[in-house]
Design a protein around this motif. Sequence first.
Motif, PDB file in Angstrom:
ATOM      1  N   GLU A   1      93.450  82.748  56.827  1.00  0.00           N
ATOM      2  CA  GLU A   1      93.161  84.067  57.387  1.00  0.00           C
ATOM      3  C   GLU A   1      91.831  84.080  58.153  1.00  0.00           C
ATOM      4  O   GLU A   1      91.714  84.669  59.211  1.00  0.00           O
ATOM      5  N   ASP A   2      90.808  83.430  57.615  1.00  0.00           N
ATOM      6  CA  ASP A   2      89.520  83.332  58.296  1.00  0.00           C
ATOM      7  C   ASP A   2      89.051  81.879  58.240  1.00  0.00           C
ATOM      8  O   ASP A   2      88.260  81.505  57.368  1.00  0.00           O
ATOM      9  N   PRO A   3      89.498  81.055  59.169  1.00  0.00           N
ATOM     10  CA  PRO A   3      89.220  79.619  59.090  1.00  0.00           C
ATOM     11  C   PRO A   3      87.850  79.174  59.616  1.00  0.00           C
ATOM     12  O   PRO A   3      87.462  78.035  59.403  1.00  0.00           O
ATOM     13  N   ILE A   4      87.124  80.039  60.280  1.00  0.00           N
ATOM     14  CA  ILE A   4      85.849  79.618  60.867  1.00  0.00           C
ATOM     15  C   ILE A   4      84.790  79.609  59.770  1.00  0.00           C
ATOM     16  O   ILE A   4      84.383  80.646  59.264  1.00  0.00           O
ATOM     17  N   ARG A   5      84.358  78.400  59.410  1.00  0.00           N
ATOM     18  CA  ARG A   5      83.454  78.226  58.273  1.00  0.00           C
ATOM     19  C   ARG A   5      82.004  77.975  58.675  1.00  0.00           C
ATOM     20  O   ARG A   5      81.095  78.294  57.924  1.00  0.00           O
ATOM     21  N   LEU A   6      81.800  77.354  59.841  1.00  0.00           N
ATOM     22  CA  LEU A   6      80.440  77.024  60.255  1.00  0.00           C
ATOM     23  C   LEU A   6      80.390  76.924  61.770  1.00  0.00           C
ATOM     24  O   LEU A   6      81.145  76.158  62.365  1.00  0.00           O
ATOM     25  N   LEU A   7      79.509  77.715  62.379  1.00  0.00           N
ATOM     26  CA  LEU A   7      79.224  77.634  63.813  1.00  0.00           C
ATOM     27  C   LEU A   7      77.720  77.756  63.967  1.00  0.00           C
ATOM     28  O   LEU A   7      77.119  78.676  63.406  1.00  0.00           O
ATOM     29  N   ASP A   8      77.123  76.838  64.719  1.00  0.00           N
ATOM     30  CA  ASP A   8      75.688  76.946  64.923  1.00  0.00           C
ATOM     31  C   ASP A   8      75.253  76.136  66.132  1.00  0.00           C
ATOM     32  O   ASP A   8      75.920  75.174  66.528  1.00  0.00           O
ATOM     33  N   ILE A   9      74.136  76.570  66.688  1.00  0.00           N
ATOM     34  CA  ILE A   9      73.431  75.837  67.732  1.00  0.00           C
ATOM     35  C   ILE A   9      72.011  75.754  67.218  1.00  0.00           C
ATOM     36  O   ILE A   9      71.376  76.788  66.968  1.00  0.00           O
ATOM     37  N   ARG A  10      71.527  74.515  67.006  1.00  0.00           N
ATOM     38  CA  ARG A  10      70.234  74.369  66.334  1.00  0.00           C
ATOM     39  C   ARG A  10      69.375  73.281  66.944  1.00  0.00           C
ATOM     40  O   ARG A  10      69.889  72.359  67.568  1.00  0.00           O
ATOM     41  N   ASP A  11      68.073  73.389  66.677  1.00  0.00           N
ATOM     42  CA  ASP A  11      67.129  72.415  67.216  1.00  0.00           C
ATOM     43  C   ASP A  11      66.676  71.409  66.162  1.00  0.00           C
ATOM     44  O   ASP A  11      65.665  70.740  66.312  1.00  0.00           O
ATOM     45  N   THR A  12      67.448  71.288  65.096  1.00  0.00           N
ATOM     46  CA  THR A  12      67.172  70.314  64.041  1.00  0.00           C
ATOM     47  C   THR A  12      68.322  69.313  63.964  1.00  0.00           C
ATOM     48  O   THR A  12      69.435  69.611  64.427  1.00  0.00           O
ATOM     49  N   PRO A  13      68.096  68.132  63.381  1.00  0.00           N
ATOM     50  CA  PRO A  13      69.154  67.118  63.306  1.00  0.00           C
ATOM     51  C   PRO A  13      70.430  67.647  62.652  1.00  0.00           C
ATOM     52  O   PRO A  13      70.381  68.468  61.733  1.00  0.00           O
ATOM     53  N   LEU A  14      71.556  67.152  63.148  1.00  0.00           N
ATOM     54  CA  LEU A  14      72.866  67.560  62.653  1.00  0.00           C
ATOM     55  C   LEU A  14      73.300  66.662  61.502  1.00  0.00           C
ATOM     56  O   LEU A  14      72.888  65.508  61.411  1.00  0.00           O
ATOM     57  N   SER A  15      74.170  67.188  60.647  1.00  0.00           N
ATOM     58  CA  SER A  15      74.645  66.465  59.474  1.00  0.00           C
ATOM     59  C   SER A  15      76.170  66.365  59.484  1.00  0.00           C
ATOM     60  O   SER A  15      76.858  67.391  59.478  1.00  0.00           O
ATOM     61  N   LEU A  16      76.680  65.136  59.473  1.00  0.00           N
ATOM     62  CA  LEU A  16      78.125  64.930  59.357  1.00  0.00           C
ATOM     63  C   LEU A  16      78.626  65.495  58.031  1.00  0.00           C
ATOM     64  O   LEU A  16      79.689  66.126  57.979  1.00  0.00           O
ATOM     65  N   ASP A  17      77.878  65.261  56.964  1.00  0.00           N
ATOM     66  CA  ASP A  17      78.295  65.730  55.646  1.00  0.00           C
ATOM     67  C   ASP A  17      78.427  67.248  55.601  1.00  0.00           C
ATOM     68  O   ASP A  17      79.382  67.773  55.034  1.00  0.00           O
ATOM     69  N   GLU A  18      77.469  67.951  56.207  1.00  0.00           N
ATOM     70  CA  GLU A  18      77.521  69.418  56.212  1.00  0.00           C
ATOM     71  C   GLU A  18      78.791  69.920  56.895  1.00  0.00           C
ATOM     72  O   GLU A  18      79.490  70.799  56.384  1.00  0.00           O
ATOM     73  N   VAL A  19      79.102  69.341  58.048  1.00  0.00           N
ATOM     74  CA  VAL A  19      80.286  69.773  58.811  1.00  0.00           C
ATOM     75  C   VAL A  19      81.563  69.396  58.061  1.00  0.00           C
ATOM     76  O   VAL A  19      82.488  70.208  57.940  1.00  0.00           O
TER      77      VAL A  19
END
Length: 153
Positions: free
Chosen positions: A14-32
Amino acid sequence: MAPTHEHPGEYAAEDPIRLLDIRDTPLSLDEVFRAVGDDAAGGTALFVGTVRDHDGGADVDGLGYSGHPSALAELRRVAEKVAADHPVRALAAVHRVGDLSVGDLAVVVAVSCPHRAEAFAACRKLIDDLKHEVPIWKHQRFSDGTEEWVGAC
């Protein structure tokens, strides 16, 4: 509309969008990857975009990404369209802005769906539409001292 079948996991959440962001810090594969975990998903596709050491035959020293103030809203619009057009159980997308070095993660997107073919298709659509529609620009710096701006990344 919630499915009335015995196995609702065969359909989109019903609400599949769990994480959306634009950031100036390093990205994490584990987080996504954690963000798109869903017990009803049989397939998860994850795409990672990294800064490469060359472009168009020229050596790249580094680059910077800049986003328009509307970038996050546009990313949400893209994500909602992908979720509406595919049986997405969970979706996540994070893009980096600021100065990056060769090898740094620039973008990570992931989608989980009931089956692998659906996950691959939805993930490809998500990254392709993000690159073409979200107003984030790339400023490449080459080792010969030249530089170039590239349209929506």
